[in-house]
Design an enzyme around this catalytic site. Sequence first.
Site, PDB file in Angstrom:
ATOM      1  N   HIS A  14      33.626  33.625  41.261  1.00 14.01           N
ATOM      2  CA  HIS A  14      35.125  34.098  41.373  1.00 14.01           C
ATOM      3  C   HIS A  14      35.324  34.253  42.362  1.00 14.01           C
ATOM      4  O   HIS A  14      35.424  35.868  42.794  1.00 14.01           O
ATOM      5  CB  HIS A  14      35.133  35.355  40.352  1.00 14.01           C
ATOM      6  CG  HIS A  14      35.985  36.296  39.388  1.00 14.01           C
ATOM      7  ND1 HIS A  14      36.390  36.205  38.767  1.00 14.01           N
ATOM      8  CD2 HIS A  14      37.144  36.067  40.321  1.00 14.01           C
ATOM      9  CE1 HIS A  14      37.776  36.299  38.384  1.00 14.01           C
ATOM     10  NE2 HIS A  14      38.397  36.712  39.396  1.00 14.01           N
ATOM     11  N   HIS A  16      39.208  34.014  44.243  1.00 15.66           N
ATOM     12  CA  HIS A  16      40.573  34.068  44.844  1.00 15.66           C
ATOM     13  C   HIS A  16      40.447  33.473  46.490  1.00 15.66           C
ATOM     14  O   HIS A  16      40.075  34.417  47.465  1.00 15.66           O
ATOM     15  CB  HIS A  16      41.515  34.257  44.487  1.00 15.66           C
ATOM     16  CG  HIS A  16      41.767  34.624  42.482  1.00 15.66           C
ATOM     17  ND1 HIS A  16      42.640  34.020  41.858  1.00 15.66           N
ATOM     18  CD2 HIS A  16      41.091  35.633  42.828  1.00 15.66           C
ATOM     19  CE1 HIS A  16      42.270  34.454  41.201  1.00 15.66           C
ATOM     20  NE2 HIS A  16      41.187  35.633  40.804  1.00 15.66           N
ATOM     21  N   ASN A  18      43.153  32.369  48.357  1.00 12.79           N
ATOM     22  CA  ASN A  18      44.044  33.000  49.433  1.00 12.79           C
ATOM     23  C   ASN A  18      43.504  34.775  49.039  1.00 12.79           C
ATOM     24  O   ASN A  18      44.447  35.800  49.443  1.00 12.79           O
ATOM     25  CB  ASN A  18      46.006  33.523  48.803  1.00 12.79           C
ATOM     26  CG  ASN A  18      46.097  31.731  49.097  1.00 12.79           C
ATOM     27  OD1 ASN A  18      46.471  31.524  51.110  1.00 12.79           O
ATOM     28  ND2 ASN A  18      46.104  30.752  48.378  1.00 12.79           N
ATOM     29  N   THR A  97      45.683  29.252  42.756  1.00 16.04           N
ATOM     30  CA  THR A  97      47.250  27.885  41.808  1.00 16.04           C
ATOM     31  C   THR A  97      47.413  27.219  42.613  1.00 16.04           C
ATOM     32  O   THR A  97      48.316  27.768  44.013  1.00 16.04           O
ATOM     33  CB  THR A  97      47.019  29.750  41.690  1.00 16.04           C
ATOM     34  OG1 THR A  97      46.753  30.827  41.320  1.00 16.04           O
ATOM     35  CG2 THR A  97      48.387  29.320  40.929  1.00 16.04           C
ATOM     36  N   GLY A 172      46.247  35.619  37.156  1.00 11.44           N
ATOM     37  CA  GLY A 172      48.100  36.984  37.561  1.00 11.44           C
ATOM     38  C   GLY A 172      47.479  37.646  37.253  1.00 11.44           C
ATOM     39  O   GLY A 172      46.918  38.226  36.905  1.00 11.44           O
ATOM     40  N   HIS A 197      41.295  35.042  32.954  1.00 15.20           N
ATOM     41  CA  HIS A 197      40.757  36.570  33.635  1.00 15.20           C
ATOM     42  C   HIS A 197      41.199  37.755  32.011  1.00 15.20           C
ATOM     43  O   HIS A 197      42.332  36.904  31.387  1.00 15.20           O
ATOM     44  CB  HIS A 197      42.121  36.524  34.096  1.00 15.20           C
ATOM     45  CG  HIS A 197      41.416  36.397  35.303  1.00 15.20           C
ATOM     46  ND1 HIS A 197      41.730  35.480  36.290  1.00 15.20           N
ATOM     47  CD2 HIS A 197      41.983  37.195  37.000  1.00 15.20           C
ATOM     48  CE1 HIS A 197      41.277  35.166  37.189  1.00 15.20           C
ATOM     49  NE2 HIS A 197      40.813  36.900  37.882  1.00 15.20           N
ATOM     50  N   GLU A 200      40.963  42.505  31.542  1.00 10.54           N
ATOM     51  CA  GLU A 200      41.613  43.434  32.724  1.00 10.54           C
ATOM     52  C   GLU A 200      42.325  45.139  33.046  1.00 10.54           C
ATOM     53  O   GLU A 200      41.829  45.667  33.878  1.00 10.54           O
ATOM     54  CB  GLU A 200      41.780  42.622  34.445  1.00 10.54           C
ATOM     55  CG  GLU A 200      41.719  42.765  35.614  1.00 10.54           C
ATOM     56  CD  GLU A 200      42.003  41.752  36.131  1.00 10.54           C
ATOM     57  OE1 GLU A 200      43.172  41.489  35.987  1.00 10.54           O
ATOM     58  OE2 GLU A 200      41.926  42.581  37.716  1.00 10.54           O
ATOM     59  N   ASP A 281      35.583  38.171  44.146  1.00 13.09           N
ATOM     60  CA  ASP A 281      37.256  38.538  42.977  1.00 13.09           C
ATOM     61  C   ASP A 281      38.057  38.033  44.454  1.00 13.09           C
ATOM     62  O   ASP A 281      38.407  36.899  44.676  1.00 13.09           O
ATOM     63  CB  ASP A 281      37.570  39.434  42.893  1.00 13.09           C
ATOM     64  CG  ASP A 281      38.730  39.628  41.778  1.00 13.09           C
ATOM     65  OD1 ASP A 281      38.916  38.355  41.802  1.00 13.09           O
ATOM     66  OD2 ASP A 281      39.315  40.814  41.446  1.00 13.09           O
ATOM     67  N   ASP A 282      38.285  38.809  45.446  1.00 14.15           N
ATOM     68  CA  ASP A 282      39.425  38.627  46.450  1.00 14.15           C
ATOM     69  C   ASP A 282      38.976  39.427  47.884  1.00 14.15           C
ATOM     70  O   ASP A 282      39.118  40.737  48.756  1.00 14.15           O
ATOM     71  CB  ASP A 282      40.726  39.421  46.432  1.00 14.15           C
ATOM     72  CG  ASP A 282      41.065  39.403  45.047  1.00 14.15           C
ATOM     73  OD1 ASP A 282      41.854  37.914  44.868  1.00 14.15           O
ATOM     74  OD2 ASP A 282      41.257  39.679  44.229  1.00 14.15           O
TER      75      ASP A 282
HETATM   76  C1  6MZ Z   1      44.589  38.525  38.343  1.00 12.48           C
HETATM   77  C2  6MZ Z   1      43.937  37.834  40.139  1.00 12.48           C
HETATM   78  C3  6MZ Z   1      43.257  39.353  40.598  1.00 12.48           C
HETATM   79  O1  6MZ Z   1      45.646  31.467  43.877  1.00 12.48           O
HETATM   80  O2  6MZ Z   1      47.023  31.588  45.858  1.00 12.48           O
HETATM   81  N1  6MZ Z   1      44.646  37.047  41.789  1.00 12.48           N
HETATM   82  N2  6MZ Z   1      44.450  37.790  39.122  1.00 12.48           N
HETATM   83  N3  6MZ Z   1      43.705  39.646  38.880  1.00 12.48           N
HETATM   84  C4  6MZ Z   1      43.050  39.746  40.060  1.00 12.48           C
HETATM   85  N4  6MZ Z   1      42.556  40.245  40.716  1.00 12.48           N
HETATM   86  C5  6MZ Z   1      42.762  41.818  42.072  1.00 12.48           C
HETATM   87  N5  6MZ Z   1      43.132  38.369  42.119  1.00 12.48           N
HETATM   88  C6  6MZ Z   1      44.030  37.271  43.128  1.00 12.48           C
HETATM   89  O3  6MZ Z   1      45.264  33.407  45.562  1.00 12.48           O
HETATM   90  C7  6MZ Z   1      45.698  34.740  44.872  1.00 12.48           C
HETATM   91  C8  6MZ Z   1      46.266  34.747  43.343  1.00 12.48           C
HETATM   92  O4  6MZ Z   1      44.899  35.046  43.043  1.00 12.48           O
HETATM   93  C9  6MZ Z   1      45.408  35.576  40.811  1.00 12.48           C
HETATM   94  C10 6MZ Z   1      46.392  36.146  41.899  1.00 12.48           C
HETATM   95  O5  6MZ Z   1      47.881  35.626  41.105  1.00 12.48           O
HETATM   96  C11 6MZ Z   1      47.147  35.646  43.677  1.00 12.48           C
HETATM   97  O6  6MZ Z   1      48.245  35.613  43.437  1.00 12.48           O
HETATM   98  P1  6MZ Z   1      45.594  31.814  45.303  1.00 12.48           P
HETATM   99  O7  6MZ Z   1      44.600  30.831  45.949  1.00 12.48           O
END
Ligand code: 6MZ
Length: 342
Positions: A14, A16, A18, A97, A172, A197, A200, A281-282
């Site tokens: 998991h 993302h 960006n 996305t 999102g 998701h 959350e 996650d991020d």
């Molecule tokens: C839900 C999340 C997220 O897709 O442009 N994103 N969605 N919950 C979270 N918890 C913190 N963290 C990230 O990566 C960025 C996108 O991932 C989703 C959001 O839609 C965000 O715009 P990408 O690569």
Amino acid sequence: MEIFCKNLPKIELHAHLNGSLSSATLKKLGCLTDSISEYQKLNTLLETTPETLNDCFPVFKIAHNATNTKENVYTATQSVIKDFHDDNVVYLELRTTPRNGDDFDKETYIETVIKAICDYKNCSGKTESMIIKLILCIDRRHDIRTSSEMIDLIIKMKGKYPHVIKGVDLCGNPNEGKFFRGIFEKARENGLKITLHCAEVANSDEVMEMFEFKPDRIGHGTCIHGDFGGNEMLWWKFQDLRIPVECCLTSNVICGTSNGFEGHHIKELIKNKIPFCICTDDKGVFNTDLSCEYFLLSKHFGLDKMDLWKICFESVDLIFDSDEVKRELKKVMMNWMEKNFD
Ligand code: 6MZ
């Protein structure tokens, strides 16, 4: 323990794209110091509440502005992959996305990310290889028409790149938009695995609707148990379904959806032997990496080295790839264990 966590061959399911950009990557993409600080601003908050989660979403705009050309999407993808590889991730399911940019449409965006993935595999030059797969996301803020067009595009691209595109996610801001079940049914009928998701934030009707759909995995799964914003009925149903959960500790603590590390719902998953994996996650937004997440898990829940290894080993069963890849990964994990445990 930190060194052990770093060396452990890990599975990331998991992440993302960006949300995973490091300071060095943002600089490479031309971001100035102010935007980099803005991207990382949630790490400096002294107090968080469940509303903090809403503050997280505008931050992704900084990454989107920085990756608005094909060249930068390619650079960002390769840099993120390299970061995970450097952290001894042996299997990565990156998610993103599809969107339009200055010189690309959604289809070209997907093609560019896939090119970065395939090129990395071909010329990494590392002895320990990493397997990289792609999950494409539907943003829950999009309406039914946009989501429907997106799923058709994802299905088309899956036909072209079946060895890379493995699944679909719903992501999102969970306080906005909704889950369109039919969209994900179509994806499933076309051979894609589904992660959502889910829970959350507290939203028991939607969570029950998602459970009835039976996704292959869920992201976060915070507000299911009654002690964490869910209720008895949801928890009872969940215990029956035992859907694997992608747990993102630091993300939940920083976004205020978890009451500190010790108050994280993962303790109920551990206690009830519900399958889970540990994820970032991020990692750029929350200033973490997968080794750090494993270290935090051991620190706050009293897990030893063998417990952590077992979590990695069992995560292999949760990947969206073939049994052959699972066998390969388990071999890597077993070899590592034989060399690193007495
Ligand atoms: C839900 C999340 C997220 O897709 O442009 N994103 N969605 N919950 C979270 N918890 C913190 N963290 C990230 O990566 C960025 C996108 O991932 C989703 C959001 O839609 C965000 O715009 P990408 O690569």
